[in-house]
Write a protein that holds these residues in place. Sequence first.
Motif, PDB file in Angstrom:
ATOM      1  N   GLY A  99       0.814  -1.208   0.000  1.00  0.00           N
ATOM      2  CA  GLY A  99       0.000   0.000   0.000  1.00  0.00           C
ATOM      3  C   GLY A  99       0.848   1.258   0.000  1.00  0.00           C
ATOM      4  N   TYR A 100       1.873   1.270   0.871  1.00  0.00           N
ATOM      5  CA  TYR A 100       2.745   2.448   0.918  1.00  0.00           C
ATOM      6  C   TYR A 100       3.494   2.613  -0.405  1.00  0.00           C
ATOM      7  N   LEU A 249      -5.509  -0.292  -5.125  1.00  0.00           N
ATOM      8  CA  LEU A 249      -5.732   1.068  -4.648  1.00  0.00           C
ATOM      9  C   LEU A 249      -4.629   1.424  -3.671  1.00  0.00           C
ATOM     10  N   LEU A 251      -2.637   3.398  -0.526  1.00  0.00           N
ATOM     11  CA  LEU A 251      -3.036   3.546   0.869  1.00  0.00           C
ATOM     12  C   LEU A 251      -3.072   5.028   1.227  1.00  0.00           C
TER      13      LEU A 251
END
Lengths: 520, 359, 183
Positions: A99-100, A249, A251
């Motif tokens: 996510g990062y 998606l 984060l």
Amino acid sequence: MNMAINPDSLRPVAADLKRDLLVGLTLAVLVIPQAIAFSTALAGLPPYFGIYAAIWGTLFTALLNRSPVFHGGPNSAMSAVIGVTLLPVAPQFGADYIGYALTLIMIAGLIQLLFFLIRPLGRLLDFLSEPVVNGMICGIGLFLIFKSMTGFAGLPVNTEVEWPLWIAWQTFMAVLEIGNLYAIQIGLVTLGTILCARQFSRLRNVSILVGIVVGTLYSEWLNHRYGLENTLVEQTADFSSLGLVYPSLPLFSQEAIPDIIAILPGAVTLALLGLFQTVAAMRRINRQRGTFIDSRNGIFADGVSNALLPLLSSLPTCASFNRMSVMQNMGATSRLAAISSALFLLLMMLFVADWIAIIPIPAMAATIMVVGANMIKWDEIRYHFNNRPEAVVFVASFVSVHLFGLFGAVVTGALLALAYAKWEKAHPRIQLQNNVLRIKGNIYYGSLPVIEGTFHQAARRYSELVLDFSQVHHIDPEGIRWLVSVKDLPEVTLIDRRSGGERRQGGRSRRSDRRREVCL
Amino acid sequence: MLSNLFRIKWVRISTIITLLAGFYFAAVVAHQQRAAQREQPVLLTDNCRAKLSRYGLEGGEYYRSPYRRDPGTMVPVRRGYSVADIRAIERGCVIIDDLQGEQAQASIERWNATRFVRGQQTSCDHCHQGVGDKQGADGRPQIGSLSLGASWVMADMYDRFTGLLLPFELRQMQCFINSSNGFKPNIADDLIRDVTAYSRFLSAALDLRIGQRYPEQGIDEVTVSQTLKRGDDYVRGEALYRQKCARCHGAQGQGLRQDGRTLVPAVAGPDAFNLQSRNNFSFVSTILPGFICRNMPLGEEGSLEPQQCRDIAFFVSNLPRPAGDKQGPLRAAWQQLMMHGMPPLVGLMSELTHGTGAP
Amino acid sequence: MNLYRPPSLTTRCRDWMGQQWAVIGGVLVVVAIIVVAHRSAEVFRVTTIEEPGWEAFSRAHAVAEFGDDGYFVRAVQHGYNLFFYTEKYAWRFTRKRAGDGHNSCASCHTVEQLAYAFVNSDREDPALQRRVSFEERVMRCYAGQMDGFVPTRYDPAVRDLRILARMVARHLNLGEGALRDET
């Protein structure tokens, strides 16, 4: 309207088409090992990130960039930036980390778009002289070699801090003392195969592919003989259950904000390193092909692609020097080559996923070592050592990668580039022949002290001094103010004289600001 | 001549193969040396011999610690230790007690730990006193004594300094980087694994349970509510330091070494913990005061008031010390200048003003 | 006569579009690919999915003592997902699929066994003749029983199982080296 088509006129078009498709197929095969190695060994992301970057990144940049031999896709330096930036934030390969990483790439893409929208910013990239870029590329190459040593020996990557160059010997000792011997064997077999294959001109372009095939076969033999649970050699692991696309998606949550702020310098580094390479590659291609395509095309294509690629589980994209030189050598004629390489790879994904899964990580690390070593090209560096300022800039840029980290190196590189450009301008060539002082260059605030120094020295020596401004091409307001203050001195007279050409033609002497003489 | 030779393809290829084979040979030799060291009996230090025999570390199918947390209760029977396990625990213990290998015959006995440490002074037991298990006169673990066993049972919890669920190995690595001002060993290194083995043994011997918070874990921090709320004062701290600490630690906190042994560890200067260590927070410090209040001055522990500990810690934190690895080369260069430039300057100034050699 | 007339706004707009149609078309194609992808396939999100049984598990093991959310509890929950739905959450490291037998850790072990294995780890294994850590045991499980691949030591596929084991060991009030038949 009825049009008669002459088959002969189509023949060259068909030949071009065929060649472009062949180039596309070659690139699709060549990019696979790079894509996997960059994502697993450098970025700390699952291998499908690299593969999707080679598919979607290449396709998007090809659609958005007018340059016919532009090839985007995964890049080693950018992948290394992702790994280095996110190590302290979350454990690699995990959902948080992914996510990062997506967030980081998206922010970098938006920063690149800023470089497109704000014209002077984009123009700034043109100041990156060759010694700066080459110094950084060499520095990153060396960095990659040391970075891949843990993967080479099957050791866990230490989290927390980056590994600076001057304690790399400790990693080396760890490889010797506690490395997984099976992993070391696989790595050495791969490395040896690649290096030996490169000695044969026919295998040179596919040496990495050959090395990986041999390394994988050796690892399969080891696993067959001792069992994977005893060799414990990491592999790129399964992604056969993924389809042609894996949407994602990034984060952006409230509790992630502090970490996102902490990785912003990494995003700037990522954006700039991508643009450096894209702009430099487009410049090089322009010179090789004798055409001109504005590098803003590349900035736009990269920015849009990198802002959108995180929605498709992909590494960031930028120009690839080695793949573009392959395209150039094989005579690609249009963007079809890049597009077809992406589509071929998309097709291959359906068949090769199971085979890719068993490629061992030590073999990937060995290829990274070769990629890193290839980034240090003596033939291109050599010329920088003929000229002292260039040599200084090159060495400073090279050292800054290891001293200040990648972000520091990008900042240092930009500052060096500006300083280099200004330094050149700030030192006009001043010659004193008898009582004539000739100034070649600019009169502006930076060069004034140099000019003033010589002027006063000469003024002390000669009672009558003639200043020749005929080779001054720019005077800034401060320079004009200086001239005015010189004129106001009682012993100075400022005389307009006609230029030599005008004198010969007998022309008027009104527009004579090109040549001024100050008589003392 | 040599370059001509390298133009021949087969010469190049055989050179490559020879180099890689040589590398593999070196790796095999180094691995064998490590394996042989793992089989060696461990030369225990006095502290470790006392500690381990007190906890009855012996081979066998079962292990029962002679330690009693509360009178009348017995530590339950635990799984016993094999010979290799015992050696790992013993090695871990001597690493904690004597990281620098002052009592070792060869550097490999401490897994070359000095490679990962700058300077010759730092050792684990300077902070983790009592070989990682400090006990009071009543035989109970001292509150806030940085107990390794209690730290092991609380590993993997969220760490507010790094923002990670911090594994025990990474916590050890932070000690190496910051408190020892050094470099990180790989977590697969025996150095880390043996210390983990020793910490786990301590938790078994003291009957500590997984995931429980024990008072001996970490530091008993001195918060502002325990003080007189007069603020931490550098000048008061300096006066107190001269009065209470300078006798052993030296006027500039440089420690004391004699005959290749560290008698008093440095609290400042090139051999001390660095700016990134949790001991060192130059503005508001609660950790170092906690350590001082509990453990210092030697022989008169507990004689200092919380406010005094805060003042001393504030003074010590502001003495020059090395920069941390994340603070960049410029900060590191500046700190080097401060560490090596300031002490002589301060000494000179005090000689000029007071006419004495030391401030 | 002046033949030059400045182009109207619409003409200029059309001219600009004419020059830029390739770029605009390219952007549209790119956006279309992304929209179609997000419509047609499962999307990766950084969230911990609540699988059936978690509610009961967390109540039984008093996970709420650590709160409802936060890094530690999320890691425990991910560990729970990994343990009971391995084929879904560790798909990179196993070739077992939903239909296969023995496709999760729970097929062979209970969480209590995991906790006891954790407190007895880092000991010498007589068969392997060396000291084996808990993480290595998990890695061997992925490679062997799960017919898959070796994750790295720090991979959450390993780490969160360790954290789950810690959580359960805490609930059972286990100490280092605890034996099963301990009362």
